[in-house]
Design a protein around this motif. Sequence first.
Motif, PDB file in Angstrom:
ATOM      1  N   ALA A  91     -11.739 -47.283  85.836  1.00 57.62           N
ATOM      2  CA  ALA A  91     -10.646 -46.382  85.457  1.00 57.62           C
ATOM      3  C   ALA A  91     -10.466 -46.290  83.940  1.00 57.62           C
ATOM      4  N   LEU A  92     -10.939 -47.289  83.185  1.00 59.96           N
ATOM      5  CA  LEU A  92     -10.839 -47.216  81.721  1.00 59.96           C
ATOM      6  C   LEU A  92     -11.591 -45.998  81.182  1.00 59.96           C
ATOM      7  N   ALA A  93     -12.645 -45.601  81.890  1.00 59.35           N
ATOM      8  CA  ALA A  93     -13.459 -44.482  81.422  1.00 59.35           C
ATOM      9  C   ALA A  93     -12.782 -43.125  81.609  1.00 59.35           C
ATOM     10  N   LEU A  94     -11.623 -43.109  82.297  1.00 56.85           N
ATOM     11  CA  LEU A  94     -10.878 -41.843  82.410  1.00 56.85           C
ATOM     12  C   LEU A  94     -10.299 -41.417  81.066  1.00 56.85           C
ATOM     13  N   LYS A 307     -14.299 -40.774  95.591  1.00 60.65           N
ATOM     14  CA  LYS A 307     -14.766 -42.072  96.063  1.00 60.65           C
ATOM     15  C   LYS A 307     -14.062 -43.207  95.301  1.00 60.65           C
ATOM     16  N   LYS A 308     -13.988 -43.080  93.984  1.00 63.14           N
ATOM     17  CA  LYS A 308     -13.380 -44.143  93.169  1.00 63.14           C
ATOM     18  C   LYS A 308     -11.869 -44.249  93.416  1.00 63.14           C
ATOM     19  N   SER A 309     -11.237 -43.126  93.652  1.00 65.02           N
ATOM     20  CA  SER A 309      -9.797 -43.137  93.937  1.00 65.02           C
ATOM     21  C   SER A 309      -9.499 -43.853  95.249  1.00 65.02           C
ATOM     22  N   ASN A 312      -9.781 -47.615  94.479  1.00 65.36           N
ATOM     23  CA  ASN A 312      -9.127 -48.151  93.286  1.00 65.36           C
ATOM     24  C   ASN A 312      -7.797 -47.423  93.051  1.00 65.36           C
ATOM     25  N   PRO A 313      -6.669 -48.004  93.515  1.00 66.66           N
ATOM     26  CA  PRO A 313      -5.371 -47.329  93.420  1.00 66.66           C
ATOM     27  C   PRO A 313      -4.974 -46.977  91.978  1.00 66.66           C
ATOM     28  N   LEU A 314      -5.345 -47.814  91.018  1.00 69.91           N
ATOM     29  CA  LEU A 314      -5.021 -47.527  89.612  1.00 69.91           C
ATOM     30  C   LEU A 314      -5.790 -46.306  89.113  1.00 69.91           C
ATOM     31  N   PHE A 315      -7.027 -46.189  89.561  1.00 67.29           N
ATOM     32  CA  PHE A 315      -7.850 -45.031  89.210  1.00 67.29           C
ATOM     33  C   PHE A 315      -7.150 -43.753  89.663  1.00 67.29           C
ATOM     34  N   LYS A 316      -6.674 -43.780  90.917  1.00 64.36           N
ATOM     35  CA  LYS A 316      -5.983 -42.611  91.479  1.00 64.36           C
ATOM     36  C   LYS A 316      -4.683 -42.315  90.732  1.00 64.36           C
TER      37      LYS A 316
END
Length: 322
Positions: A91-94, A307-309, A312-316
């Motif tokens: 998620a850091l890469a967002l 897929k990542k969401s 990974n709840p933080l990603f979403k």
Amino acid sequence: AGAGALATPMVSTAQTTSLRFQSTWPAKDIFHEYAQDFAKKVNDMTGGDLVIEVLPAGAVVPAFGLLDAVSQGTLDGGHGVLAYHYGKQPALALWGSGPAFGMDANMLLAWNKYGGGRELLQKLYASIGAEVVSFPYGPMPTQPLGWFKKPVGSVDDLQGLKFRTVGISIDVFTGMGAAVNALPGGEIVSALDRGLLDAAEFNNASSDRTLGFPDVSKVCMLQSFHQNAEQFEILFNKAKYEALPENIKAIINNAVEAASQDMAWKAIDRYSQDYLALQTENGVKFYKTPDAILQKQLEVYDEVVKKKSADNPLFKEILDSQ
């Protein structure tokens, strides 16, 4: 005793604090220069009460070892990009290696400051136990698709291509059929030269020229969604930062924003000059990335983040905020 007291010289009680930073860039790269520009602003404004020294990549730790080194206090701080910590938490890469819903880098920085991004970033670092204070800054222009041996005409041309990129772009280019290798900036050109890579993207005309891309490729494809909103990051070790006096913290906060704008101005000036020089002196030809590839990037990206969401709840949470 009275006369002796008068003769005592005035001694300043101000304590100089020295901080050792490392960038994730080679000393010759304009990005390392940006890191030094930030440090100089702070050093000048504190009048010597705080002195930041910036070392190039590899001086203390490898480029991708920056986050651990700053978190553990091996380094007091650093200068890089959030996508370089992708392996710790995707998620850091967002912050920079996704299309960001059409935002450019300056808009993404606006979201970071006023739209909830900063708080999410703190939460994200806390979730991986990183003892750091992060300041995203320095909006980058949209990055090229990359350097290739011949112009890329279709998505098919990416099949099996050994390609360098970082962050979520790793998943996007993999999804488009490339064989991806994430290398730090300083290692890309020698990998191209030795045939370990067929093609690569780094960032901009000045960096790409200085790093030697035109020595190994004469074809650069412009336009891409893989990093259309990237910015830099200034990292501090949390304990070191929190121990600083409030007025020094204020100087740092404002120096980040001043350096952010200064970097944008310097980039326009220098990248333009090098863009011309790449064509007139280095014989590089620039081509527009075909629309079909741009469209495919967005389609693959949507699948990747879905897929990542899910995992990974933080990603979403970050995606929803953006």
